[in-house]
Design an enzyme around this catalytic site. Structure first.
Site, short mmCIF file in Angstrom:
data_model
loop_
_atom_site.label_atom_id
_atom_site.label_comp_id
_atom_site.label_asym_id
_atom_site.label_seq_id
_atom_site.Cartn_x
_atom_site.Cartn_y
_atom_site.Cartn_z
CE LYS A 153 -3.83 -2.42 0.51
NZ LYS A 153 -5.08 -2.40 -0.21
CE LYS A 155 -7.16 -0.64 -3.86
NZ LYS A 155 -7.74 -1.62 -2.93
CE LYS A 179 -3.66 -9.63 -2.78
NZ LYS A 179 -3.93 -8.35 -3.46
CG ASP A 181 -4.20 -3.63 -3.62
OD1 ASP A 181 -5.07 -4.53 -3.69
OD2 ASP A 181 -4.11 -2.85 -2.66
CD GLU A 182 -7.94 -4.37 -5.43
OE1 GLU A 182 -7.11 -4.98 -4.72
OE2 GLU A 182 -8.57 -3.37 -5.02
CG HIS A 269 -7.72 -9.70 -5.70
ND1 HIS A 269 -8.96 -9.12 -5.76
CD2 HIS A 269 -7.08 -9.13 -4.65
CE1 HIS A 269 -9.07 -8.23 -4.78
NE2 HIS A 269 -7.95 -8.21 -4.08
NE ARG A 270 -13.59 -12.52 -2.17
CZ ARG A 270 -14.50 -12.76 -1.25
NH1 ARG A 270 -15.46 -13.63 -1.51
NH2 ARG A 270 -14.46 -12.18 -0.08
CG HIS A 302 -8.42 -12.85 -2.21
ND1 HIS A 302 -8.17 -11.64 -1.61
CD2 HIS A 302 -7.27 -13.24 -2.79
CE1 HIS A 302 -6.90 -11.30 -1.83
NE2 HIS A 302 -6.34 -12.25 -2.56
CE LYS A 309 -10.61 -3.77 2.22
NZ LYS A 309 -9.59 -2.84 1.72
CB SER A 339 -7.25 -10.71 1.69
OG SER A 339 -6.49 -9.56 1.44
N GLY A 340 -8.49 -8.39 3.54
CA GLY A 340 -9.37 -7.23 3.55
C GLY A 340 -9.67 -6.76 4.95
N GLY A 341 -8.95 -5.72 5.35
CA GLY A 341 -9.26 -5.08 6.64
C GLY A 341 -8.72 -5.80 7.86
N GLY A 363 -2.92 -5.43 4.09
CA GLY A 363 -2.27 -4.27 3.48
C GLY A 363 -2.20 -3.15 4.50
N GLY A 364 -3.36 -2.50 4.73
CA GLY A 364 -3.41 -1.40 5.69
C GLY A 364 -2.92 -1.80 7.07
C1 3PG Z 1 -6.76 -7.13 -0.92
O1 3PG Z 1 -6.13 -7.24 -1.98
O2 3PG Z 1 -7.36 -8.08 -0.41
C2 3PG Z 1 -6.85 -5.78 -0.29
O3 3PG Z 1 -6.05 -4.87 -0.96
C3 3PG Z 1 -6.55 -5.86 1.19
O4 3PG Z 1 -6.13 -4.63 1.69
P1 3PG Z 1 -6.32 -4.24 3.22
O5 3PG Z 1 -5.64 -5.26 4.06
O6 3PG Z 1 -5.69 -2.88 3.35
O7 3PG Z 1 -7.78 -4.19 3.47
#
Ligand code: 3PG
Length: 419
Positions: A153, A155, A179, A181-182, A269-270, A302, A309, A339-341, A363-364
Site C-alpha cells: 500500500k 494500492k 502481492k 494490489d488488484e 483475487h476476486r 480470496h 472489512k 484478506s481485507g481489513g 495491506g493497511g
Molecule cells: C486485498 O487485496 O485483499 C486488499 O487490498 C486488502 O487490503 P487491506 O488489508 O488494506 O484491506
C-alpha cells in the site's frame, strides 16, 4: 404457463456422470413456467416455437428441471454433457448462467451451486501446485502454520524502487508472501517489468537475510495475450507466483494463463465478485465462482476474512474454505486466502475461527502501522506467536513494542462477525 416452455421437466433423477447440475433460487409469479424458461433458454429453447427445431436436438440437448420447489422458488436443472465444449469455461457460463438472469419470467434469479461430472472436469487443468505445493515452496509443509502475506500500500502510485523497498521491509518483518494490489498492472508510475525485477531482487535479499523462503505474486491482469506474456516474463526472471484478478480478467483470460503451462501457482483475487455474489436473491454465489476457479486452476483464492472489512458470513467463508481444502474430482486442494481489513489484533480471532490452513493477507494492517512496514509485519507475527502459545495479546504486547504500537492505533476497532 406459456406453451413454449412446456416439456422442460422430467421426473427422472439425472445421472450425475452425464449431466451438469445447477441449483437455482428465484422469485417469479409462475414458478413452474420460470423454472422451465431457465431450462429452455439455457439449452435449446427460446420464446417461440422454432421451425428449425428437430426432435433429435431436443431429445439430446434440452436441459430438464428435475426438482422444483414452487413455494420456495428453488429448482435443480440437469444439462446433458453434450451441451458443453470440453475445457471451455466461458461457454459453460454462457450456457448455465447466460441470458437467464435477464428474463422477464423471473423477478430475480440466483445460481447457488453447480456440479460437474468427472468426465467434463477432466478437460480442465485444475491447480498447478495447489495448497500443498505452495506450502512446499515456502517450507511450511511440516509446521502447518498459516502463511502471512501483504499487499503493498498505497494500492498504486509507488515507483518500482519504492515498491521493492516496501517489499523488502515486509519480508524481513516476517511476511512469507507479497502481492500487488488488484488495480496495479503496468501504469506509467510502475511499469510491470521493472516492478517485477526490483521486487524479485528484494525477495533474494530478504531470503539471504532471514534464511526463509519468500514469494511474490505480481498482478499480471491485462488483455489475455499480454497476461500470458507477463506471466512468462515473471517465470523468466525466476519469479515463483503470479496473481490474476479472475473476475475482471474473466475465465477465458484465466484459462489462457493457466493453460500456458508455466507451473507457477496462481493467486486469485476476486475483485468485482460482489457485483454478482452479494445480493442473496440474485446473481451467482461465491461457491460457484470457487468451483470454476478451482476447475480452471487457481492455487490460492480470496474467500473472505470474517473479521475484516469485506462482507461474507462466518458460515459461508468457513464452508468455502473447507470445500477448497477438500477432495473434488482429481483437482488439488486450494489455499484459502483471508484478506481485507485485517490488522494484527484480529489475527487471534481469525485463527480461532478459521484455523491455520490459511493465507492471512494484510495491506493497511501492515503499512498503516505507526512505526512503518517492518514493525507492522513484526506485529502480525507477534500476534500469531501469542495465539500459538495461548498468551493473551495484551499480555504479549507488554514485551513486544510493535504489537503494543498496533494496540495503540487499532485497539479501539470493533471486531464484527456475521454468523
Ligand atoms: C486485498 O487485496 O485483499 C486488499 O487490498 C486488502 O487490503 P487491506 O488489508 O488494506 O484491506
Amino acid at each position: 404457463m406459456r406453451d413454449v416452455y412446456k416439456g422442460y421437466v422430467t421426473g427422472e433423477k439425472p445421472n450425475p456422470d452425464t449431466h451438469v447440475i445447477a441449483s437455482f433460487r428465484f422469485h417469479a409469479r409462475d414458478a413452474a413456467n420460470a423454472a422451465q424458461a431457465i431450462a429452455a433458454e439455457s439449452s435449446v429453447g427460446t420464446w417461440t416455437e422454432l421451425s428449425t427445431m428437430k426432435p433429435r436436438i431436443r431429445k439430446r440437448l434440452a436441459a430438464k428441471v428435475f426438482r422444483l420447489d414452487a413455494k420456495n422458488g428453488a429448482a435443480e436443472i440437469a444439462y446433458p454433457l453434450a451441451l458443453f465444449e470440453p475445457g471451455n469455461a466461458p461457454q459453460l457460463l454462457s450456457d448455465v448462467a447466460g441470458n437467464v438472469f435477464g428474463m422477464r419470467e423471473l423477478d430475480s434469479l440466483r445460481l447457488e451451486d453447480l456440479q460437474v461430472p468427472k468426465a467434463y472436469a477432466k478437460s480442465f487443468k485444475g491447480p498447478a501446485v495447489g495448497l500443498e505445493g505452495v506450502r512446499k515452496m515456502l517450507g511450511t509443509g511440516k509446521s502447518r502454520r498459516p502463511h502471512f502475506g501483504t499487499i503493498v500500500k498505497p494500492k498504486v502510485g509507488l515507483t518500482p524502487k519504492e515498491n521493492a523497498e516496501v517489499g523488502f521491509e515486509s519480508f524481513v518483518g516476517g511476511m512469507d508472501f507479497l502481492k500487488d494490489d488488484e488495480n496495479l498492472s503496468s501504469q506509467s508510475f510502475s511499469p510491470f517489468e521493472e516492478r517485477v525485477v526490483r521486487m524479485l531482487e528484494s525477495v533474494d535479499r530478504a531470503e539471504s537475510e532471514t534464511g526463509e523462503r519468500k514469494m511474490y505474486a505480481p498482478n499480471v491482469t491485462a488483455e489475455t495475450g499480454e497476461m500470458v506474456r507477463r506471466a512468462e516474463f515473471v517465470k523468466s526472471q525466476g519469479g515463483t507466483c503470479i496473481m490474476v484478478d479472475i473476475v475482471t480478467a474473466g475465465f477465458s483470460g484465466l484459462q489462457s494463463v493457466r493453460n500456458a503451462g508455466l507451473k507457477l501457482p496462481i493467486h486469485a483475487h476476486r475483485a468485482m465478485y460482489a457485483a454478482f455474489a452479494r445480493n442473496p436473491d440474485h446473481g451467482i454465489s461465491m461457491m460457484v465462482l470457487a468451483r470454476l476457479a478451482r476447475m480452471v486452476g487457481v492455487d490460492q483464492l480470496h474467500t473472505g476474512a470474517i473479521v475484516g472489512k469485506m462482507e461474507g458470513s462466518k458460515h459461508e467463508v468457513l464452508g468455502l474454505n473447507a470445500w477448497l481444502r477438500d477432495k473434488w474430482h482429481s483437482f488439488r486442494p486450494v489455499f484459502p486466502v483471508a484478506s481485507g481489513g485485517i490488522d494484527p489484533l484480529r489475527v487471534p480471532s481469525l485463527l480461532a475461527i478459521a484455523g491455520t490452513e490459511l493465507v492471512i493477507n494484510a495491506g493497511g494492517g501492515i503499512h498503516g502501522h505507526p512505526d512503518g512496514t517492518r514493525a507492522g509485519a513484526m506485529a502480525f507475527r507477534q500476534a500469531y506467536d501469542a495465539w500459538r502459545m495461548g498468551i493473551p495479546l495484551e499480555e504479549y504486547a507488554k514485551g513486544h513494542k510493535e504489537l503494543a504500537a498496533a494496540f495503540r492505533k487499532w485497539g479501539g476497532r470493533r471486531i464484527g462477525v456475521t454468523e
